[in-house]
Design a protein around this motif. Structure first.
Motif, PDB file in Angstrom:
ATOM      1  N   ARG A   1      -2.778  -6.884  -8.719  1.00 32.10           N
ATOM      2  CA  ARG A   1      -4.154  -6.408  -8.562  1.00 32.10           C
ATOM      3  C   ARG A   1      -4.198  -4.919  -8.227  1.00 32.10           C
ATOM      4  O   ARG A   1      -5.029  -4.178  -8.762  1.00 32.10           O
ATOM      5  CB  ARG A   1      -4.874  -7.196  -7.461  1.00 32.10           C
ATOM      6  N   GLN A   2      -3.325  -4.487  -7.349  1.00 36.63           N
ATOM      7  CA  GLN A   2      -3.348  -3.080  -6.957  1.00 36.63           C
ATOM      8  C   GLN A   2      -2.862  -2.169  -8.077  1.00 36.63           C
ATOM      9  O   GLN A   2      -3.313  -1.029  -8.194  1.00 36.63           O
ATOM     10  CB  GLN A   2      -2.517  -2.876  -5.688  1.00 36.63           C
TER      11      GLN A   2
ATOM     12  N   GLU B   1       0.824  -1.207   0.000  1.00 38.79           N
ATOM     13  CA  GLU B   1       0.000   0.000   0.000  1.00 38.79           C
ATOM     14  C   GLU B   1       0.861   1.260   0.000  1.00 38.79           C
ATOM     15  O   GLU B   1       0.587   2.217  -0.732  1.00 38.79           O
ATOM     16  CB  GLU B   1      -0.928  -0.007   1.215  1.00 38.79           C
TER      17      GLU B   1
ATOM     18  N   ILE C   1      -3.428  -2.707 -11.283  1.00 41.40           N
ATOM     19  CA  ILE C   1      -4.592  -2.584 -12.164  1.00 41.40           C
ATOM     20  C   ILE C   1      -5.601  -1.600 -11.569  1.00 41.40           C
ATOM     21  O   ILE C   1      -6.144  -0.730 -12.263  1.00 41.40           O
ATOM     22  CB  ILE C   1      -5.244  -3.966 -12.387  1.00 41.40           C
ATOM     23  N   ALA C   2      -5.858  -1.718 -10.264  1.00 37.84           N
ATOM     24  CA  ALA C   2      -6.807  -0.827  -9.605  1.00 37.84           C
ATOM     25  C   ALA C   2      -6.353   0.627  -9.670  1.00 37.84           C
ATOM     26  O   ALA C   2      -7.182   1.543  -9.731  1.00 37.84           O
ATOM     27  CB  ALA C   2      -6.989  -1.257  -8.143  1.00 37.84           C
ATOM     28  N   ALA C   3      -5.029   0.841  -9.687  1.00 39.51           N
ATOM     29  CA  ALA C   3      -4.487   2.202  -9.745  1.00 39.51           C
ATOM     30  C   ALA C   3      -4.360   2.721 -11.176  1.00 39.51           C
ATOM     31  O   ALA C   3      -3.920   3.860 -11.379  1.00 39.51           O
ATOM     32  CB  ALA C   3      -3.125   2.235  -9.053  1.00 39.51           C
TER      33      ALA C   3
ATOM     34  N   SER D   1      -0.880  -9.599  -5.269  1.00 41.34           N
ATOM     35  CA  SER D   1      -1.395  -8.379  -4.667  1.00 41.34           C
ATOM     36  C   SER D   1      -0.866  -7.137  -5.388  1.00 41.34           C
ATOM     37  O   SER D   1      -1.621  -6.198  -5.652  1.00 41.34           O
ATOM     38  CB  SER D   1      -1.016  -8.321  -3.183  1.00 41.34           C
TER      39      SER D   1
END
Length: 343
Positions: free
Chosen positions: A289-290, A248, A292-294, A286
């Protein structure tokens, strides 16, 4: 008695000298003298430094290396180049076991019709080290386009208690710790010239502490051994809260850079291309995925490499002893990168 002791001492000294001479004839890896030469928060080799590298006790894939003016290998010069791409990562980017033309950076450069690709790879790095190299390449070289190669150990090595050759890490309080290393001491540099010490300590990883631990370590029963092996598999180990915090924080810090384009390449873990699951490492999944989300371009070349390997029957690793990507894998990965985001 004194004569016997003297003869034993002289014999031991003669044996050490003989071993030293033999190891100097063989392609024994030489000291790399890693340090913070170009920036207070970036570890590199000394600028314009020559050293020998090889894989394992048998000296496989020996290469003569020379760093460039900024301490990165190969010795391709870096210049102020806003049209360049910086490829950032650890040994998956450096790829010291391959000749320069087979490495990922050169494969990418060829795919960009010769537009420069700067390789900023240093073994044993962390995600926060990568951010410092982005800062450096942006400020000193004018680079605005970056690809970061993320491998399985990067998240764990981003924690200060698990750091390897790390300059920046996340401490137990969740704060980013930037460590300025002390200057290299003279005695260490003198010992670094010994081929015997380089082989037994640098290659075989022998040390008094390791020997004592190996002697005192209790032997595992067959049942315990099997249990330990299963427990060590990355896919069976959920991320700790500290590792979640690392990922994060990495994306939060990455988003703070302005006027740059960044893509991520996720290590496909070449040890088992015959697997059904695309991801076998929860940390890498992880990060994927993050990203792609960003809205960050992300490449996980597992399917491309598996298809190529299935069609040709060819190995994608350097070898069974080394899961780094070989020249064929680099060509496939370079195409996947340029197809995803032709910067």
């Amino acid at each position: 008695m004194l004569r016997k002791i003297l003869l034993i001492a002289l014999g031991s000294l003669a044996s050490l000298i003989a071993i030293e001479l033999v190891l100097r004839i063989l392609p024994t890896p030489t000291a790399t003298r890693m340090g913070q030469y170009i920036d207070p928060l970036i570890s590199t080799y000394p600028p314009n430094f020559e050293f020998q590298s090889a894989t394992g006790w048998a000296f496989l894939n020996p290469q003569q290396q020379r760093s460039n003016e900024f301490g990165f290998i190969p010795d391709r010069p870096f210049s102020y180049s806003p049209d360049a791409i910086a490829l950032i990562g650890d040994s998956l980017v450096e790829q010291s076991m391959l000749i320069s033309s087979d490495r990922l950076a050169m494969q990418l450069e060829n795919g960009r019709s010769g537009a420069p690709v700067f390789s900023l790879g240093i073994p044993g790095s962390s995600l926060f080290d990568y951010l410092e190299r982005i800062r450096f390449a942006r400020d000193k070289l004018g680079v605005r386009k970056f690809w970061i190669v993320v491998e399985g150990a990067d998240v764990r090595q981003s924690l200060c208690e698990h750091a390897a050759y790390v300059d920046v890490c996340l401490d137990t309080n969740g704060e980013i710790l930037r460590k300025k290393k002390p200057p290299r001491d003279l005695l260490r540099d003198i010992f670094a010239h010994s081929a015997v010490l380089q082989y037994f300590i640098g290659v075989l990883r022998l040390s008094p502490k390791a020997l004592v631990e190996s002697i005192n370590r209790p032997a595992l029963s067959k049942m315990e051994e099997g249990t330990a092996t299963v427990a060590d598999k990355p896919s069976g180990t959920p991320l700790s809260s500290a590792e979640v915090s690392v990922i994060e924080r990495f994306f939060r810090e990455l988003s703070s850079f302005s006027s740059i384009k960044v893509g991520l390449v996720i290590d496909p873990r070449l040890g088992d291309l015959n697997r059904n699951d695309e991801f076998i490492n929860p940390a890498l999944e992880s990060v994927y995925r993050q990203a792609i989300a960003a809205g960050i371009a992300v490449v996980h070349p597992f399917r491309d490499l598996k298809q190529y390997s299935d069609l040709t029957g060819l190995e994608m690793r350097v070898g069974p002893y080394d899961e780094h990507w070989n020249a064929r894998a680099n060509a496939v990965i370079a195409k996947a990168i340029l197809r995803k985001a032709p910067m």
